[in-house]
Structures are given as C-alpha cells and as structure tokens.
Design an enzyme around this catalytic site. Sequence first.
Site, mmCIF file in Angstrom:
data_model
loop_
_atom_site.group_PDB
_atom_site.id
_atom_site.type_symbol
_atom_site.label_atom_id
_atom_site.label_comp_id
_atom_site.label_asym_id
_atom_site.label_seq_id
_atom_site.Cartn_x
_atom_site.Cartn_y
_atom_site.Cartn_z
ATOM 1 C CB ILE A 226 -0.993 0.049 0.904
ATOM 2 C CG1 ILE A 226 -1.997 -0.924 1.144
ATOM 3 C CG2 ILE A 226 -1.594 1.729 1.314
ATOM 4 C CD1 ILE A 226 -2.152 -2.212 1.159
ATOM 5 C CG ASP A 227 4.859 3.567 2.298
ATOM 6 O OD1 ASP A 227 3.935 4.246 2.066
ATOM 7 O OD2 ASP A 227 5.359 3.368 3.363
ATOM 8 C CG ASP A 228 6.386 0.597 -2.756
ATOM 9 O OD1 ASP A 228 7.850 1.077 -3.709
ATOM 10 O OD2 ASP A 228 6.800 -0.125 -1.771
ATOM 11 C CB VAL B 39 4.450 6.663 -2.992
ATOM 12 C CG1 VAL B 39 5.907 7.754 -3.704
ATOM 13 C CG2 VAL B 39 4.545 7.169 -1.182
ATOM 14 N NE ARG C 140 4.103 7.176 2.098
ATOM 15 C CZ ARG C 140 4.757 7.920 2.084
ATOM 16 N NH1 ARG C 140 4.777 9.752 2.479
ATOM 17 N NH2 ARG C 140 5.813 7.521 3.462
#
Length: 644
Positions: free
Chosen positions: A384-386, A389, A460
């Site tokens: 999810i973080d990648d 971004v 994020r």
Amino acid sequence: MQTQDKITQGQNVKPSRLTDSITASQNYLLSLQYPDGYWWAELESNITLTAETVLVHKIWGTDKTRPLHKVEAYLRRQQREHGGWELFYGDGGEISTSVEAYMALRLLGVPQDDPALIRAKDFIISKGGISKTRIFTKFHLALIGCYDWKGIPSIPSWIMLFPDNFPFTIYEMASWARESTVPLIIVFNDKPVFSVDPIFNLNELYAEGIENVTYSLPRNNNWGDIFLLFDKVFKFAENVDLVPFRKKSLQAAERWVLNHQQESGDWGGIMPPMLNSLIAFRVLNYDLADPSVQRGFEAIDRFSIEEEETYRLQACVSPVWDTAWAIRALTESGLPKDDFSLVKAGNWLLDKQCLDYGDWAIKNKVGKPGGWAFEFINRFYPDIDDSGVVVMALNGIKLPDEARKKAAIDRCVQWIETMQCKPGGWAAFDINNDQNWLNEVPYGDLKAMIDPNTADVTARVIEMLGSCGLKMNSDRVTKALNYLYQEQEKDGSWFGRWGVNYIYGTSGVLSALAVMEVDNHRPQLEKGVNWLISCQNKDGGWGETCWSYNDPGFKGKGISTASQTAWAIIGLLDAGEALGTFAIDVIGRGIDYLLTTQTSEGTWEEAEFTGTGFPCHFYIRYHLYRHYFPLIALSRYQKLRDLW
C-alpha cells in the site's frame, strides 16, 4: 505555533541561493536516472545478510564461484573500534550482528587469533556471548554445528495444512515472516548440520563456557511463556516420530516454496526468504543444476554489490519506491510535467503495476489486483505504501497515454480501498494481519511476525486521496481519519513504523491531514506542528536516533540529518498551508540547514540509518533519502514562501 507576517530569520535564505540549490539538486538527481527510466540506489543495512550469504554458499559448496574473498575486507571495514559490528550507525555495537560477522570471517578462513577476531571475541563475551543472541543467529550457527539444535524452537510442519478459514494459517503471519518461515519448516524438521571448509567451532564465544551452555529458550516472563511448554511438546513429538501428517506437511511446504519463487528467482523480493529457501532446497537434496536453485543464486547475485575491494549484499532493492519519490521531487522542483525524463519514468512505473492475485487475496476476497511493489518484480506482494506514492507520482506528470495512466490509478485506488483493516487504517502488505500473540512465540523473537495497520501507511493513503482529488467511500475515509486521531500521542506526535521514527510518522500524518477535511482536525494538526517545532536542533535541522524505538525518551532526538530535516520541513509546510499560518522562523532555520550542508555535487551526506525494517531489530539506510526528500522540502518552501 510561531507566526509572523513577514520572514525574519528566514529572510537569510536568499532567493538566488535557494534557486541555485534546487537546480543543483535537480541536476544531480537527473544524472542518476537509469536508461530504462527508473531510479535505484543502494539499500544498506547491517552486515548479517552478507555473513549469512557466505554461510549459504559454504553449505552449497559454491563459495569459490563468487568473489566472497572480498567479504573479508568489507567486514573488516565495518568492524568498529570497540570490536563489534553495528545494527545501525553509531549504536555502540550489537551482539547478534557481531557473532554473525565473526562466524563469516571464520568461514572465510580468518584464524581465531587474528587481531580483529580477538577484539570481536572480547566484545561478544562482554555482551553475554552466543547464548544471548537472537534465535536466527543461533539457527545459522546450528547449521554448521556451532550451536545445538536443542536450543532452537520447533516449527510444527502441520500448520501448512490448515484451511484458509481456520483461525490461524500461515497467512496470519506478515508477508516477510511467511516467506521466511515456510522454507524453515523444511529445515527445522531435518535439523541439518552441514560440513564446511574450514572446520571450526565457536566455543570461545560462549561466555559461560561451552560445558555450561543450557540451550534453553529465553523466557519473556509473561503469558507468552506458555509457548515454551508447547515447544517441549513439539520436540517430544519430533523425537518419537509422532508429528501428525509430517510427510504431507513437508510436501505442502515444498510446493509453496516452489510456487512462490518469482520469475526473477527470488522470494518476496527480500533476502531472508531467498537464503532460507536455498537452505531448504539443500536439505531436500536438490541438485545445484536444478533451475530453481540456479535462479535462486542468480537472484542473490543481483542483490549483491561488488566493488574493487569489497562485496556485500542488500536486504532488498527499491527501484519502484526510489523512482516514485524521484518523480515527485522533480515535479515539485519545477520540471515540466511532460519532461522526457518524467515520461520515461512514468511509463516504466506503469509497466510495473501488479496485475496478478498475490497472497493478499487469501484474506481479501473482493479486491482486484492493481497495486505496486517495492522491487523490480514482486507479483505476490504489492504494498500500500509504494502504491500510494506511485499514484501521487503519476498524478503529477503528463504521459502520452493519459487514459492508460488514469486506468492504472483507478485500479490501484480500488485495490487499496479493499485493503483497509478493521481499525480503519492500512497495513503494508495485508489486511487484518494483526494476531499479536504471534510475536510471543519463541521463533518470533524479532517481534515482527505480523503486519498491522500503521499511522504512516494510513497517512500515505489519505494524502494520496486528498492531494490527487481521488474518491473513496466516505465512511472509509472517516474511519481512517478517526484511526489517525486515535494514534496521535499525547505530545502530538505519531509513531513511524517504516521510517525513523516519530519525525517520519508525524510529518506523514501532517501532510495527510493537511489535504483532507482540514477544519475537522485543526487541533490534531496544531499539536503535531508544535511537537515538531519542539524537537528542532540548535543547528536548525532535525534528527532522531533509532534508539527511539527502544525508548520513547529519545523521541525526536538525534544529530541532524538531511532526510529527517526534510521530513520535518515538509510536515510543517503542509500543515502551515492548511492552517493558514506558518512557523516561519523554525522553517527558515531548517531550510538554512539544508542549504548549508548541501555538497558541491548538489546532494547531501548522511551516514545515519533513517529507514526502518523491523523496529528495534533491523534498520535501513536508503541512499537516495538524503537527496529526494531535501529536494522536495526546498522546492515546496520556494513555492509557499510567497504566501508569507
């Protein structure tokens, strides 16, 4: 919050100086782009993975086929004056890390009476010796007869046979723990002791004397000690060959390992499962020429960095992450949205979208693929973080095929929406991966067996939605915001799971709250801003030591670094824009710190580890953090100072 109508101390930041700094930084970043369009820099960690790679090559007899002789020079350079090796820069040395370095040097033929090993022995003994090391260090020593398997916890093989709807399956482990554990089920069942050249023991590293070692599992002195009793039962069953469904379980584990090997040869895109899987293949008597074995070793080779005199291994590679942040930094710094470099990078990212059903689909029965992973290839584990971004990076540029870009973003947002956890936040790789009891099992002494939702990853997602004007079910957004409110500490900060630490977490949440329903959370924004202001260093920068994970008394404390200073500035700028008032003096001094410490090349130096793998146990130095985050901070400051 400090406010002013005009810049006072910040007026020392001359516009021309700021512009020159941004231009130099921009040019430096552009010079690092690979021909295919991506950015990728070293992901540095401690020496253990390099040491364990030496061990695996020795076990397979492939040590002469790689430049492992250069590992000796690398390990010698990493040894500190106190004789030990560090978990993170400046930590004073860590026992498990030091024992693994010592083991690797002995495997490489360095004699016990070498001055470096004498100093290392003294350090290790002063810390309690091998008996005080972590389980995984003891496991690696057991593989070559330097520790007894009696002191290694059992992993019941029959957990492989639990159905998906069972209260516990391997999918309740975090992705990284799952990928590491399944091959170890095979290894722990066999309890092998491999013959290696040279033959040696490490008896000198037992502080109590080899004859006094008890090989017992450490007690936690809490309810979790019940697992010590279970472990005795498991060991008894193994000894009398009463393990239920042993053969079928081991076959299931072998199939799982084979099915989860990426086409690139790795498992999970991270080194521990790669090493463990190759050890499992060795236990299963796979031939060295077997395609799975060959691809596994080739994957390890791709994670290696060979220089003229040294050879080392990265824990992972981060091209998607680095590329997305580089795009964001370059667009923030004024590069045209359709610049050739950005278009090339954007198209490269589009090609990397994960369109297969990975392990996340075991518990998420409604989501469709659409995320991005961290590495070049990792179809089982988008995160999810990648993904958040990447969406923000793509949203900020203009591509020749905008329809394709929009479709990719829509797929990703829909996937992320289905990955929301019950408390309201998002985790890294899985949904509702939160059975905390797993961190109490003896095998899980790194306390990293699960992947629960966290404030930084949740932030994020919220920042992605708010800054890109994307839609998600309003009830889900409200639930996520409430989760962030609950996670705020009394002093106004937020914990940072994937970056060091409260500075990272607080900055990320401020940037998220600043673009989503601002009037509903002004108090939270103001408290977060005031906390960041409170921990600015005298030199104008911000820094936080990794020790803040062990002791919250170190919150926001540490020598200034470029990346952490940039995070603080970004959070203050975003919150200031949302609240309509800026901490001008504070921000100005932070900007001056970045300008003053910038190198002639246009980048920044940073020896400290500011990335987090496992809090308290594994840290990362992303070599581009010290570059693209300061560029974002400087560029955002340049835009917003006109509002002052």
